[in-house]
Design a protein around this motif. Structure first.
Motif, PDB file in Angstrom:
ATOM      1  N   ALA A  81       0.741  -1.287   0.359  1.00  0.00           N
ATOM      2  CA  ALA A  81      -0.148   0.014  -0.423  1.00  0.00           C
ATOM      3  C   ALA A  81       1.111   0.911  -0.100  1.00  0.00           C
ATOM      4  O   ALA A  81       1.720   1.635   0.614  1.00  0.00           O
ATOM      5  CB  ALA A  81      -1.350   0.675   1.498  1.00  0.00           C
ATOM      6  N   ALA A 108      -4.181   0.923  -2.183  1.00  0.00           N
ATOM      7  CA  ALA A 108      -3.523  -0.904  -1.415  1.00  0.00           C
ATOM      8  C   ALA A 108      -3.766  -1.731  -2.878  1.00  0.00           C
ATOM      9  O   ALA A 108      -4.404  -2.205  -3.420  1.00  0.00           O
ATOM     10  CB  ALA A 108      -4.803  -1.845  -0.695  1.00  0.00           C
ATOM     11  N   HIS A 151      -7.284  -1.255  -7.564  1.00  0.00           N
ATOM     12  CA  HIS A 151      -6.905  -1.071  -6.583  1.00  0.00           C
ATOM     13  C   HIS A 151      -7.911  -0.685  -5.560  1.00  0.00           C
ATOM     14  O   HIS A 151      -8.918   0.115  -5.975  1.00  0.00           O
ATOM     15  CB  HIS A 151      -6.082  -0.182  -7.047  1.00  0.00           C
ATOM     16  CG  HIS A 151      -6.713   1.218  -7.363  1.00  0.00           C
ATOM     17  ND1 HIS A 151      -6.984   2.001  -8.312  1.00  0.00           N
ATOM     18  CD2 HIS A 151      -7.335   2.365  -6.345  1.00  0.00           C
ATOM     19  CE1 HIS A 151      -7.448   2.747  -8.788  1.00  0.00           C
ATOM     20  NE2 HIS A 151      -8.235   2.916  -7.705  1.00  0.00           N
ATOM     21  N   LEU A 154      -0.820  -5.269   5.322  1.00  0.00           N
ATOM     22  CA  LEU A 154      -0.388  -4.257   3.991  1.00  0.00           C
ATOM     23  C   LEU A 154       1.068  -4.256   4.086  1.00  0.00           C
ATOM     24  O   LEU A 154       0.728  -2.795   4.988  1.00  0.00           O
ATOM     25  CB  LEU A 154      -0.609  -3.849   2.979  1.00  0.00           C
ATOM     26  CG  LEU A 154      -2.151  -4.668   2.447  1.00  0.00           C
ATOM     27  CD1 LEU A 154      -3.602  -3.989   3.320  1.00  0.00           C
ATOM     28  CD2 LEU A 154      -2.836  -4.422   1.180  1.00  0.00           C
TER      29      LEU A 154
END
Ligand SMILES: [Cu+2]
Length: 152
Positions: A42, A53, A115, A147
């Motif tokens: 991210a 992300a 995304h 992430l």
């Protein structure tokens, strides 16, 4: 005796069927029986701003699954977006509704494409931090991700 013969031929049929299935293996990924998410990342973000992300979802289930919603406790909103470029060279992005991932298929989220738009951060995230994100699937339920934040 008659029953035994019948049983034998059913067994043979079973073997023939399963070897036929392996010959017809055309799926891109092995069916592991789970949804797997890999290549997580991210963008860094300051409080009040948006981040994006990216990751790859692999559907190892025997059936299709649908990515419905997503959420992060550190953002006011999260939704699936798609970046696009028009023939005139204008670019932008638009929300994408529920997205179906067929069995044995994958969905790649990457810059310039799909995304997760993370809206209005409640805190800063810098490179090296970890951002929690929950994905909701119609079949397999919740999937919690962490992430790593990277610069692009
Ligand atoms: Cu977006």
């Amino acid at each position: 005796m008659k029953n035994l013969l019948l049983y034998g031929s059913i067994l043979l049929l079973g073997v023939a069927c399963s070897s036929g299935e392996t010959d017809q293996e055309t799926t891109k990924v092995t069916l592991s029986g789970t949804i797997e998410v890999s290549q997580l990342t991210a963008r860094p973000v300051s409080q009040g701003q948006n981040s994006a992300a990216y990751f790859t979802i692999i559907n190892g289930l025997k059936s299709a699954d649908t990515l419905t919603t997503m959420e992060s406790q550190f953002f006011e909103g999260a939704e699936l977006h798609e970046s696009y470029t028009t023939e005139e060279g204008l670019s932008g992005m638009r929300p994408v509704g529920n997205i179906v991932i067929p069995s044995g298929d994958s969905l790649v989220l990457k810059p310039g494409s799909y995304h997760v738009m993370l809206m209005r951060a409640k805190r800063n995230f810098a490179a090296g931090d970890t951002l929690p994100l929950i994905l909701n699937f119609s079949q397999s339920g919740k999937k919690s991700l962490n992430l790593p934040i990277n610069r692009f």
